[in-house]
Design a protein around this motif. Structure first.
Motif, PDB file in Angstrom:
ATOM      1  N   GLU A 196       1.079  -1.251  -0.057  1.00 14.19           N
ATOM      2  CA  GLU A 196       0.026  -0.047  -0.026  1.00 14.19           C
ATOM      3  C   GLU A 196       0.991   0.742   0.007  1.00 14.19           C
ATOM      4  OE1 GLU A 196      -0.308  -2.405   2.281  1.00 14.19           O
ATOM      5  OE2 GLU A 196      -2.226  -3.021   2.819  1.00 14.19           O
ATOM      6  N   PHE A 411     -11.350   6.511   4.271  1.00 15.36           N
ATOM      7  CA  PHE A 411     -11.510   5.371   3.753  1.00 15.36           C
ATOM      8  C   PHE A 411     -11.875   5.705   2.721  1.00 15.36           C
ATOM      9  CE2 PHE A 411     -14.060   1.568   2.177  1.00 15.36           C
ATOM     10  CZ  PHE A 411     -13.797   0.915   2.480  1.00 15.36           C
ATOM     11  N   ASN A 415     -10.399   4.001  -0.711  1.00 13.78           N
ATOM     12  CA  ASN A 415     -11.037   2.242  -0.868  1.00 13.78           C
ATOM     13  C   ASN A 415     -10.922   1.217   0.094  1.00 13.78           C
ATOM     14  OD1 ASN A 415     -13.614   3.384  -1.624  1.00 13.78           O
ATOM     15  ND2 ASN A 415     -13.245   2.731  -3.327  1.00 13.78           N
ATOM     16  N   THR A 416      -9.741   2.052   1.153  1.00 11.29           N
ATOM     17  CA  THR A 416      -9.044   1.076   2.069  1.00 11.29           C
ATOM     18  C   THR A 416      -8.885   1.159   3.905  1.00 11.29           C
ATOM     19  OG1 THR A 416      -7.100   0.182   2.173  1.00 11.29           O
ATOM     20  CG2 THR A 416      -6.751   1.796   0.937  1.00 11.29           C
ATOM     21  N   SER A 419      -6.117   3.622   4.649  1.00 11.18           N
ATOM     22  CA  SER A 419      -5.396   4.673   5.005  1.00 11.18           C
ATOM     23  C   SER A 419      -6.683   5.244   6.263  1.00 11.18           C
ATOM     24  CB  SER A 419      -7.167   5.187   3.429  1.00 11.18           C
ATOM     25  OG  SER A 419      -6.358   4.881   2.478  1.00 11.18           O
TER      26      SER A 419
ATOM     27  N   ALA B  96     -12.422  -2.956  10.043  1.00  8.18           N
ATOM     28  CA  ALA B  96     -12.119  -4.041   9.330  1.00  8.18           C
ATOM     29  C   ALA B  96     -12.527  -5.489   9.501  1.00  8.18           C
ATOM     30  CB  ALA B  96      -9.980  -3.715   9.461  1.00  8.18           C
TER      31      ALA B  96
END
Lengths: 497, 148
Positions: A196, A411, A415-416, A419, B96
């Motif tokens: 990332e 986010f 889209n992760t 972040s 998550a």
């Protein structure tokens, strides 16, 4: 000319006007709440602009910036607590006026002078940025490297209270911008195996963490550790307040007109220089008005001219801040640094080439800025009652909501969840930077400039590796290096700063 | 700020030196067949950071300051930020693995409770449940971002 007309035409489409209006509304809304400010709102709002056209997105963010500058004065006048730092000097006369029952008059004067100062600096931006960009286009890598080094030194020296701490922050920001794949060899640098990080540390989650979340952590801390005292708000809309105390007469406005013009010049001049910012402009505008006044002792006791001086000066920074951004690619302020991120996500690289490659977009932005000023006036005038209520909104509700908004915003950028983690890490770092008085603005600007700085630096090294003496023939670069050395010498001479 | 400047200057100097001599050699290649090596620019900035950090520490040590200011970073604040950091890390983990809505509800409820909203439990419940749900919908339907 066609591009100018097309750009202005784009700005005048209904959807873009609505986005600008929304931006201005959010800006005033956020600015009016003590502890929240425009750069913070811009950082959180950037991910939303993903799904807008480049013009709508940038115009929306500029609307937030303009609205936020005026919004900060609302809490300053009604609570004696500046909604944003630049409104500090507005409180000097605004709060005493509110206590005299003239709060609404003070708010209106703040709005009028803010819109005037902002419009003035926008006009300067429209006339100066393109010719300056033409000059910048003639500069090569050594000149750009020298200008970037000089700008970073000036920003580091002027943005915070200590020059050394500013330089540390700028260099650290620049260093963190080198994380990711090397621009020449594509070898990973400081990625620690995280794929990332191959594209580097993302600017926007970092900005949300440093700007918004770290500030909210401090606000929550103040609340939880009971360090904050409640300052009562004043009801400026009460029916008991006489009509003449609720409005600014034409005579009163004209009485402050010279002050507004003077402050607009001061704010524009300061805004065009990287790193100084609206807070200093507000204070300088206020001080200049006081010096020029026949009755300087009346300042601080509730003088309308004091509000006009502070607001015109701090708002005039907003447009002028975009001069170094659009002409040189150098963000002059925190908001401008975040705007770089917004430009980049739409595939636009801010800098001198923007006038050549995206003229329609640039003139569209200029058009949107004018619309934003008009809407700032309209929304500010009609929404004063609503915005004045906001200063009473409980922090124990608004701050937790903003924490979750920061998470959603971070986010949305990639889209992760990674972040969000980046945002949390930088929020903690930002907390310590605020407490230890390291300028996070300088840090972010250093980070935002890092990549361009490295490219110019590398190109200069490659071009002049064989014959370094040739660098001496580049007078502009040499001049800026000498200026930088002079600045550093001043820092070392002052030692303790 | 004097004492804090000395401590932060010394800490940054130490961290800078560790990064220069331990982390960078392990994380960045020091050679390139063309142009300059990938580690040159980061090292230049690191040396700059370390130099000014050391300067900050030394200049404050040499400064004769008889009046020690109140420390802006008392232990209870360090403890507070440590707790917040752990809390946020937990929220990120929940988001998550469980999702944004659950993580958001917990985050808002805990923070509102800590800020004294337990006195208004109806407001606490409504805000903590509705806000993440509304945000989820807005991001999904309006911005086309499906939050986890």
């Amino acid at each position: 000319m066609d591009q100018i007309i097309a750009g202005i035409g784009d700005a005048l489409t209904l959807i873009n006007i609505l986005y600008v209006a929304l931006g201005v509304f959010i800006g005033i809304f956020v600015g009016a709440i003590p502890g929240l400010n425009a750069p913070m709102a811009i950082a959180i709002a950037v991910p939303i602009t993903f799904y807008m056209s480049p013009l709508a997105g940038i115009a929306f963010l500029i609307g937030i910036n303009k609205g936020g500058t005026f919004g900060g004065s609302i809490a300053a006048i009604l609570l004696n607590t500046p909604g944003s730092p630049e409104a500090t000097s507005t409180a000097f006369d605004g709060y005493p006026l509110a206590r005299q029952g003239k709060g609404l008059k003070a708010l209106k004067m703040a709005l009028y002078s803010s819109v005037f100062g902002d419009t003035f600096s926008d006009i300067v931006l429209f006339t100066v940025a393109a010719p300056l960009a033409l000059v910048a286009l003639k500069m090569g890598p050594p000149e750009m490297t020298a200008i970037l080094i000089f700008s970073l030194t000036i920003i580091a020296g002027l943005a915070g209270k200590s020059m050394i701490r500013g330089l540390i922050a700028a260099a650290l920001g620049g260093f963190l911008s080198t994380v990711g794949l090397d621009i020449e060899t594509a070898e990973p640098r400081l990625t620690f195996g995280f794929v990332e990080l191959d594209d580097g540390i993302p600017l926007l989650p970092m900005a949300i963490g440093l700007l918004a979340l770290s500030e909210i952590i401090i606000q929550i801390e103040n609340h939880v550790l009971a360090k904050e005292r409640d300052t009562g708000s004043i009801d400026v809309f009460s029916r008991d307040v006489p009509r003449e105390n609720k409005a600014v007469s034409g005579r009163e406005f004209m009485g402050c007109f010279r002050t507004i013009i003077r402050s607009s010049f001061i704010g524009t001049g300061i805004g065009a220089l990287p790193g100084i910012g609206a807070v200093v402009a507000g204070f300088l505008g206020y001080a200049a008005a006081r010096r020029a006044s026949k009755n300087p002792d009346e300042f601080g006791t509730g003088k309308l001219e004091g509000i006009a001086a502070a607001e015109a000066a701090n708002s005039a920074v907003t447009g002028a801040n975009l001069i170094p951004l659009l002409a040189l690619g150098i963000p002059g302020s925190l908001s401008a640094a975040i705007l770089i991120g917004a430009f980049l996500i739409h595939g636009v690289d801010p800098g001198p080439l923007i006038f050549k490659e995206y003229p329609r977009l640039v003139y569209g932005i200029f058009g949107a800025m004018v619309i934003a000023n008009i809407l700032n006036f309209v929304i500010g005038s009609f929404g004063l009652r609503f915005f004045a209520l906001l200063v009473r909104f409980p922090k124990s509700v608004i701050h937790p909501i903003i924490v979750v908004l920061c998470i959603a915003g971070a986010f949305a950028i990639g889209n992760t969840v990674f972040s969000i983690s980046i945002m949390v890490v930088f929020a903690v770092l930002g907390y310590f930077m605020r407490k230890l008085d390291f300028s996070f603005a300088t840090f972010i600007i250093g980070f935002a400039l890092g990549e361009n700085f490295e490219i110019s630096f590398r190109q200069t090294v490659i071009l002049f590796a064989e014959n370094p003496a040739e660098l001496l023939t580049h007078w502009i670069a040499l001049g800026f290096i000498l200026l930088t050395l002079f600045s550093v010498w001043r820092i070392l001479r002052r030692g303790t700063n | 700020m004097r004492r804090l400047d000395i401590v932060s200057g010394a800490t940054l100097t130490l961290l800078g030196l560790i990064t220069i001599f331990v982390i960078v050699p392990n994380q960045i290649s020091g050679s390139s067949e063309y142009g300059i090596a990938p580690d040159v620019f980061p090292l230049t900035l690191l040396w700059t950071t370390t130099f000014f950090a050391a300067l900050l520490c030394v200049s404050r040590l040499l400064k004769k300051d008889t009046q020690e200011e109140r420390t802006p970073l008392p232990f209870r604040e360090i403890k507070f930020v440590a707790v917040i950091a752990v809390f946020l890390a937990a929220i990120v983990t929940i988001i998550a693995y469980v999702g944004f809505i659950v993580g958001g509800i917990i985050a808002i409820a805990v923070l509102m409770f800590a800020m004294g909203e337990y006195r208004h439990w109806v407001r606490l419940t409504l805000v903590s449940v509705l806000t993440p749900a509304i945000l989820y919908l807005v991001f999904w339907k309006l911005f086309h971002v499906p939050l986890p």
